[in-house]
Design a protein around this motif. Structure first.
Motif, PDB file in Angstrom:
ATOM      1  N   ASN A 191       0.806  -1.223   0.000  1.00  0.00           N
ATOM      2  CA  ASN A 191       0.000   0.000   0.000  1.00  0.00           C
ATOM      3  C   ASN A 191       0.835   1.267   0.000  1.00  0.00           C
ATOM      4  O   ASN A 191       0.332   2.336  -0.361  1.00  0.00           O
ATOM      5  CB  ASN A 191      -0.916   0.026   1.230  1.00  0.00           C
ATOM      6  N   VAL A 192       2.089   1.187   0.417  1.00  0.00           N
ATOM      7  CA  VAL A 192       2.877   2.404   0.607  1.00  0.00           C
ATOM      8  C   VAL A 192       3.884   2.658  -0.513  1.00  0.00           C
ATOM      9  O   VAL A 192       4.317   3.788  -0.710  1.00  0.00           O
ATOM     10  CB  VAL A 192       3.590   2.373   1.978  1.00  0.00           C
ATOM     11  N   VAL A 193       4.256   1.614  -1.271  1.00  0.00           N
ATOM     12  CA  VAL A 193       5.320   1.783  -2.257  1.00  0.00           C
ATOM     13  C   VAL A 193       4.864   2.616  -3.454  1.00  0.00           C
ATOM     14  O   VAL A 193       3.680   2.664  -3.792  1.00  0.00           O
ATOM     15  CB  VAL A 193       5.851   0.428  -2.751  1.00  0.00           C
ATOM     16  N   GLU A 194       5.847   3.239  -4.105  1.00  0.00           N
ATOM     17  CA  GLU A 194       5.584   4.055  -5.287  1.00  0.00           C
ATOM     18  C   GLU A 194       5.619   3.194  -6.540  1.00  0.00           C
ATOM     19  O   GLU A 194       6.444   2.282  -6.670  1.00  0.00           O
ATOM     20  CB  GLU A 194       6.641   5.159  -5.394  1.00  0.00           C
ATOM     21  N   PHE A 195       4.717   3.501  -7.462  1.00  0.00           N
ATOM     22  CA  PHE A 195       4.692   2.824  -8.755  1.00  0.00           C
ATOM     23  C   PHE A 195       4.885   3.827  -9.896  1.00  0.00           C
ATOM     24  O   PHE A 195       4.366   3.628 -10.984  1.00  0.00           O
ATOM     25  CB  PHE A 195       3.377   2.071  -8.943  1.00  0.00           C
ATOM     26  N   VAL A 219      -1.565 -12.920 -13.374  1.00  0.00           N
ATOM     27  CA  VAL A 219      -0.144 -13.224 -13.184  1.00  0.00           C
ATOM     28  C   VAL A 219       0.754 -12.231 -13.921  1.00  0.00           C
ATOM     29  O   VAL A 219       1.669 -11.653 -13.315  1.00  0.00           O
ATOM     30  CB  VAL A 219       0.162 -14.680 -13.612  1.00  0.00           C
ATOM     31  N   PRO A 220       0.568 -11.974 -15.227  1.00  0.00           N
ATOM     32  CA  PRO A 220       1.453 -11.009 -15.889  1.00  0.00           C
ATOM     33  C   PRO A 220       1.303  -9.599 -15.351  1.00  0.00           C
ATOM     34  O   PRO A 220       2.284  -8.849 -15.276  1.00  0.00           O
ATOM     35  CB  PRO A 220       1.051 -11.102 -17.366  1.00  0.00           C
ATOM     36  N   GLN A 221       0.092  -9.199 -14.963  1.00  0.00           N
ATOM     37  CA  GLN A 221      -0.094  -7.869 -14.386  1.00  0.00           C
ATOM     38  C   GLN A 221       0.638  -7.748 -13.060  1.00  0.00           C
ATOM     39  O   GLN A 221       1.336  -6.766 -12.798  1.00  0.00           O
ATOM     40  CB  GLN A 221      -1.583  -7.591 -14.198  1.00  0.00           C
ATOM     41  N   ALA A 222       0.489  -8.754 -12.208  1.00  0.00           N
ATOM     42  CA  ALA A 222       1.166  -8.752 -10.911  1.00  0.00           C
ATOM     43  C   ALA A 222       2.674  -8.744 -11.081  1.00  0.00           C
ATOM     44  O   ALA A 222       3.402  -8.047 -10.359  1.00  0.00           O
ATOM     45  CB  ALA A 222       0.720  -9.952 -10.087  1.00  0.00           C
ATOM     46  N   ALA A 223       3.170  -9.513 -12.044  1.00  0.00           N
ATOM     47  CA  ALA A 223       4.612  -9.565 -12.273  1.00  0.00           C
ATOM     48  C   ALA A 223       5.144  -8.205 -12.730  1.00  0.00           C
ATOM     49  O   ALA A 223       6.233  -7.785 -12.326  1.00  0.00           O
ATOM     50  CB  ALA A 223       4.934 -10.641 -13.306  1.00  0.00           C
ATOM     51  N   LEU A 224       4.406  -7.516 -13.585  1.00  0.00           N
ATOM     52  CA  LEU A 224       4.831  -6.190 -14.036  1.00  0.00           C
ATOM     53  C   LEU A 224       4.922  -5.234 -12.858  1.00  0.00           C
ATOM     54  O   LEU A 224       5.915  -4.509 -12.699  1.00  0.00           O
ATOM     55  CB  LEU A 224       3.858  -5.657 -15.080  1.00  0.00           C
ATOM     56  N   LEU A 225       3.894  -5.206 -12.014  1.00  0.00           N
ATOM     57  CA  LEU A 225       3.889  -4.285 -10.873  1.00  0.00           C
ATOM     58  C   LEU A 225       4.974  -4.655  -9.869  1.00  0.00           C
ATOM     59  O   LEU A 225       5.648  -3.768  -9.325  1.00  0.00           O
ATOM     60  CB  LEU A 225       2.512  -4.279 -10.204  1.00  0.00           C
ATOM     61  N   ALA A 226       5.159  -5.955  -9.612  1.00  0.00           N
ATOM     62  CA  ALA A 226       6.205  -6.379  -8.675  1.00  0.00           C
ATOM     63  C   ALA A 226       7.584  -5.976  -9.185  1.00  0.00           C
ATOM     64  O   ALA A 226       8.468  -5.588  -8.409  1.00  0.00           O
ATOM     65  CB  ALA A 226       6.137  -7.886  -8.455  1.00  0.00           C
ATOM     66  N   ASN A 230      11.236  -2.210  -7.777  1.00  0.00           N
ATOM     67  CA  ASN A 230      12.689  -2.076  -7.682  1.00  0.00           C
ATOM     68  C   ASN A 230      13.181  -0.738  -8.192  1.00  0.00           C
ATOM     69  O   ASN A 230      14.102  -0.133  -7.635  1.00  0.00           O
ATOM     70  CB  ASN A 230      13.358  -3.217  -8.464  1.00  0.00           C
ATOM     71  N   ASN A 231      12.557  -0.240  -9.265  1.00  0.00           N
ATOM     72  CA  ASN A 231      12.936   1.052  -9.839  1.00  0.00           C
ATOM     73  C   ASN A 231      11.771   1.564 -10.676  1.00  0.00           C
ATOM     74  O   ASN A 231      11.698   1.303 -11.882  1.00  0.00           O
ATOM     75  CB  ASN A 231      14.197   0.920 -10.695  1.00  0.00           C
ATOM     76  N   PRO A 232      10.842   2.290 -10.058  1.00  0.00           N
ATOM     77  CA  PRO A 232       9.615   2.693 -10.755  1.00  0.00           C
ATOM     78  C   PRO A 232       9.860   3.502 -12.025  1.00  0.00           C
ATOM     79  O   PRO A 232       9.100   3.383 -12.986  1.00  0.00           O
ATOM     80  CB  PRO A 232       8.873   3.529  -9.710  1.00  0.00           C
ATOM     81  N   SER A 233      10.885   4.315 -12.049  1.00  0.00           N
ATOM     82  CA  SER A 233      11.152   5.123 -13.244  1.00  0.00           C
ATOM     83  C   SER A 233      11.742   4.282 -14.364  1.00  0.00           C
ATOM     84  O   SER A 233      11.316   4.370 -15.521  1.00  0.00           O
ATOM     85  CB  SER A 233      12.111   6.274 -12.902  1.00  0.00           C
ATOM     86  N   LEU A 234      12.723   3.454 -14.034  1.00  0.00           N
ATOM     87  CA  LEU A 234      13.386   2.635 -15.052  1.00  0.00           C
ATOM     88  C   LEU A 234      12.438   1.625 -15.673  1.00  0.00           C
ATOM     89  O   LEU A 234      12.492   1.365 -16.883  1.00  0.00           O
ATOM     90  CB  LEU A 234      14.583   1.912 -14.438  1.00  0.00           C
ATOM     91  N   TYR A 235      11.544   1.074 -14.854  1.00  0.00           N
ATOM     92  CA  TYR A 235      10.651   0.021 -15.341  1.00  0.00           C
ATOM     93  C   TYR A 235       9.226   0.531 -15.597  1.00  0.00           C
ATOM     94  O   TYR A 235       8.272  -0.241 -15.566  1.00  0.00           O
ATOM     95  CB  TYR A 235      10.637  -1.138 -14.353  1.00  0.00           C
ATOM     96  N   GLN A 246      11.193  -6.755 -19.979  1.00  0.00           N
ATOM     97  CA  GLN A 246      12.280  -7.619 -19.523  1.00  0.00           C
ATOM     98  C   GLN A 246      12.180  -7.870 -18.021  1.00  0.00           C
ATOM     99  O   GLN A 246      12.342  -9.004 -17.552  1.00  0.00           O
ATOM    100  CB  GLN A 246      13.629  -6.985 -19.863  1.00  0.00           C
ATOM    101  N   ARG A 247      11.911  -6.821 -17.282  1.00  0.00           N
ATOM    102  CA  ARG A 247      11.814  -6.959 -15.829  1.00  0.00           C
ATOM    103  C   ARG A 247      10.621  -7.829 -15.443  1.00  0.00           C
ATOM    104  O   ARG A 247      10.716  -8.667 -14.549  1.00  0.00           O
ATOM    105  CB  ARG A 247      11.691  -5.566 -15.194  1.00  0.00           C
ATOM    106  N   ARG A 248       9.486  -7.639 -16.113  1.00  0.00           N
ATOM    107  CA  ARG A 248       8.319  -8.483 -15.838  1.00  0.00           C
ATOM    108  C   ARG A 248       8.658  -9.945 -16.038  1.00  0.00           C
ATOM    109  O   ARG A 248       8.280 -10.817 -15.222  1.00  0.00           O
ATOM    110  CB  ARG A 248       7.166  -8.090 -16.757  1.00  0.00           C
ATOM    111  N   ASN A 249       9.376 -10.258 -17.122  1.00  0.00           N
ATOM    112  CA  ASN A 249       9.700 -11.657 -17.423  1.00  0.00           C
ATOM    113  C   ASN A 249      10.692 -12.238 -16.422  1.00  0.00           C
ATOM    114  O   ASN A 249      10.636 -13.433 -16.107  1.00  0.00           O
ATOM    115  CB  ASN A 249      10.228 -11.770 -18.850  1.00  0.00           C
ATOM    116  N   VAL A 250      11.573 -11.387 -15.887  1.00  0.00           N
ATOM    117  CA  VAL A 250      12.465 -11.839 -14.812  1.00  0.00           C
ATOM    118  C   VAL A 250      11.641 -12.250 -13.596  1.00  0.00           C
ATOM    119  O   VAL A 250      11.903 -13.281 -12.957  1.00  0.00           O
ATOM    120  CB  VAL A 250      13.473 -10.729 -14.442  1.00  0.00           C
TER     121      VAL A 250
END
Length: 709
Positions: A191-195, A219-226, A230-235, A246-250
């Protein structure tokens, strides 16, 4: 949020010395000394920070509604939709745990091995290392996004790569892990993290990126947000779609290795597009600029009112309040349609404002604040970011509607009643107050030669001769007239200068030596008899409230846009508000209403009333400035007190001309309050009162029919 209440119970971190002991026992002496010093330094501040964590609520969206509870705007600095553990999909929980902290359910809030590795590397001059747990990340994000969100310096310390910061987080995480269930820690973290941008928390991210809710994330939506955490701007999937993919697939691969999903699920998910909606996160406007055309000015005034009543801008934007305003959506839309029909939104150089206030002895609720202009930032679309309804935005004035103040002051002082004859030659020249031998008299003439001389105050209110009212104003005295204008409602207006802005006091500004700019109108007009002719800047809203004061038996109340405000827990929030005041005797108010009741039957708006089929008993006073740059109708009917003003609002003001539509020009005779400002009133009130019985105007008080002093 899921464990806001539980967080209140976080105790002082007295047991966290254990971690420092582990560090000391597992490293070399220099490291032990360093860790011990750090432990002492950090412990001094932990209790204070813990108190911040215990009492700082995460920013939430404030919702502004109309009187029926329908949202008209959202206000926020962080767009967040809280979700409980049960409202977050298992797919999202699995994705974030697998990629960020696979031992989340078994570890004690910190990764001890990582902390030891960090201590050794930091003490030996190497790069700071060590993986933070989700609990530690939650602490860090809560400090950055909640506790220290108003201080860049504090946020920088919350992010610095230092063992001191790691140790501080660890001490908090250990105690948090001892007092709060894992599911709640996980939900609070999500609830607190930035996206990215203003999107915070998984609930807002699900809505902004996928148009769904946190409990329905695939699953793919959750993976993208997760992966974004790590880096909201980069991803960011909008600005860096390749990196986001790439990050979602990792993350999907990590979920397979953790056993959360089978490889076949991951393969299918990898083959799917990012699936985000739109070309940017779909977030609502964070200000009143996003309100509907009939609600923008109202919303902006409501926010200002809250600030004047004791709430800071930060509280409003982060408090998660529900602000129920007094705006009546039906009244507002009907009035908006009326002004748009009179003057189109994009009409060059012409504004038509309209305010509606509900009279009452215990409050004056605002029902509508609209204009042909819309509240916004695109002038080409007829938008303005100035609150032209609330502010003293009509720079040219409300014309002869200001004769209301002279009449009220004369009645209250006993110098005139409705039957009193007023001297009324075609022209005259009046000596201003406080004149000396060098003072020129103030020349005034009537608009036409058909006025009788003398003329009764009652007939004068209906037909509006200038000479009679300037003469009455000179007799009553400017202090009394200005005081009456303030009492009846022009409180903010009279605090502005003769340009409609705050008096200029900066000595570096040459205007600070000019009374027209450096004095409030309440002072500037003490020696100017032109005041009763309404040639000074005025607030349309305050003129509607003048009518409301009269229709309330002489009781002034602040024009109030708020019905109620509740906090994020549903508890009422008290506001500091001005008390209502009995500013003139009821007899004065009722008698003046009786005098104003003839405007639509035999006065300056009678022809327009007949053309509109208007027959209801009401009060009214029109106004027209000398060059017709502004015209006004101020009055009321039933339980509606109104002002309709049409004025030049562009950089090259000209005469306003009647027509379809009303426009700027050089039409010779120009517009009048009765021909241009009154028609929107007849149209709107006719629609709103259709089928309703007439409400009579109070009879005059015999005490105020004649002069008695």
């Amino acid at each position: 949020m899921a464990t806001v209440a539980r967080r209140r119970g976080i105790a002082p971190f007295f047991g966290l010395c254990v971690l420092a002991g582990v560090l000391v026992a597992g490293t070399m002496a220099p490291v032990a000394i360093g860790a011990g010093v750090l432990s002492n330094q950090v412990s001094d501040s932990v209790d204070t920070i813990s108190a911040d964590l215990a009492h700082a609520d995460p920013p939430l969206v404030t919702t502004v509604t109309d009187r029926n509870g329908a949202a008209i705007a959202t206000l926020y600095s962080q767009y967040r939709i809280p979700a409980t553990p049960a409202q977050i999909a298992q797919t999202m929980k699995a994705a974030i745990i697998d990629v960020e902290d696979r031992r989340f359910y078994s570890e004690g809030g910190v990764d001890v091995k990582g902390m030891l590795r960090a201590a050794v590397n930091d003490s030996s001059g190497g790069d700071l290392q060590g993986a933070s747990t989700i609990t530690q990340q939650y602490v860090k994000n809560y400090l950055v996004n909640v506790v220290d969100r108003g201080s860049q310096t504090a946020q920088q310390k919350d992010r610095e790569d230092s063992l001191a910061r790691k140790l501080r987080e660890a001490k908090m995480a250990v105690q948090l892990n001892q007092t709060v269930p894992k599911e709640d820690i996980l939900a609070d973290y999500l609830n607190v993290v930035e996206f990215s941008g203003t999107v915070y928390g998984v609930g807002a991210a699900a809505k902004a990126y996928f148009g769904t809710t946190a409990d329905k994330l695939t699953v793919p939506q959750a993976a993208l947000l997760a992966g974004m955490v790590n880096n909201p701007s980069l991803y960011n999937p909008y600005t860096h779609p390749d990196k986001a993919l790439q990050r979602r697939n990792v993350v999907l691969d990590t979920m397979v290795s953790a056993g959360s999903i089978p490889a076949s699920y991951a393969a299918t998910a990898k083959a799917s597009p990012l699936g985000v909606v739109g070309t940017k996160p779909q977030t609502p406007s964070s200000t009143c600029l996003g309100a509907a055309p009939d609600a923008g000015f109202f919303c902006a005034y409501a926010v200002r009112y809250l600030a004047q009543s004791g709430l800071t801008a930060d509280q409003i934007d982060t408090g998660g309040y529900t602000v129920k305003t007094s705006m009546d959506p039906h009244v507002s839309q009907v009035v908006k349609d009326s002004v748009d029909a009179n003057v189109p939104t994009t009409q060059d150089g012409v504004a038509n404002t309209f305010a509606v206030v509900q009279p009452g002895s215990d409050g004056h609720q605002i029902l509508a604040m609209v204009a042909n202009r819309n509240y916004g930032t695109d002038p080409d679309q007829g938008e303005t970011s100035t609150n032209i309804v609330a502010d003293a935005s009509n720079k040219f004035g409300a014309g002869s509607s200001f004769k209301i103040f002279t009449s009220a002051a004369a009645m209250a002082a006993g110098k005139a009643g409705l039957n009193t004859p007023l001297t009324n030659p075609f022209s005259d020249c009046f000596t201003p107050p406080n004149a000396n031998q060098y003072t020129h008299c103030y020349p005034v003439s009537n608009d036409g030669t058909s006025y009788p001389n003398p003329i009764s105050l009652s007939d004068g209110l209906a037909t509006s001769p200038n000479v009679a009212f300037v003469g009455l104003e000179a007799q009553v005295g400017m202090p009394a007239v200005l005081d009456m204008a303030s009492k009846l409602g022009l409180r903010s207006t009279l605090a502005t200068n003769d340009a409609g802005s705050a008096p200029i006091t900066d000595p570096a500004d040459p205007r600070s030596k000019n009374p027209q700019y450096d004095e409030p109108q309440s002072k500037y007009f003490q020696n100017l008899l032109s005041f009763t002719l309404g040639n000074s800047p005025v607030s349309p809203l305050e003129m509607a409230n003048v009518s409301a004061t009269l229709m309330s038996g002489g009781t002034w109340c602040p024009p109030d846009p708020i019905l109620s405000i509740t906090d994020r827990s549903g508890k009422p929030v008290p506001l500091k508000q001005q008390a209502c005041e009995q500013v003139v005797p009821p007899g004065v108010a009722n008698t003046l209403e009786a005098g104003l009741s003839r405007d639509t039957t035999a006065g300056t708006s009678a022809a327009a009333a007949r053309a509109a089929g208007w027959t209801r008993p009401d009060i009214g006073k029109t106004g027209t400035t000398q060059q017709s740059e502004s015209v006004a109708f101020v009055g009321g009917v039933d339980h509606y007190a109104v002002s309709s003003m049409v004025f030049a609002d562009g950089p090259r003001p000209q005469e306003i001309c009647p027509g379809t539509p009303v426009h700027l020009g050089n039409c010779g005779h120009g517009a009048f309050g009765g021909t241009v400002a009154a028609p929107p009133y007849f149209r709107a009130m006719g629609t709103l009162l259709a089928g309703q019985p007439d409400v009579p105007i109070p009879p005059p008080d015999p005490q105020y029919l004649n002069a008695h002093s």
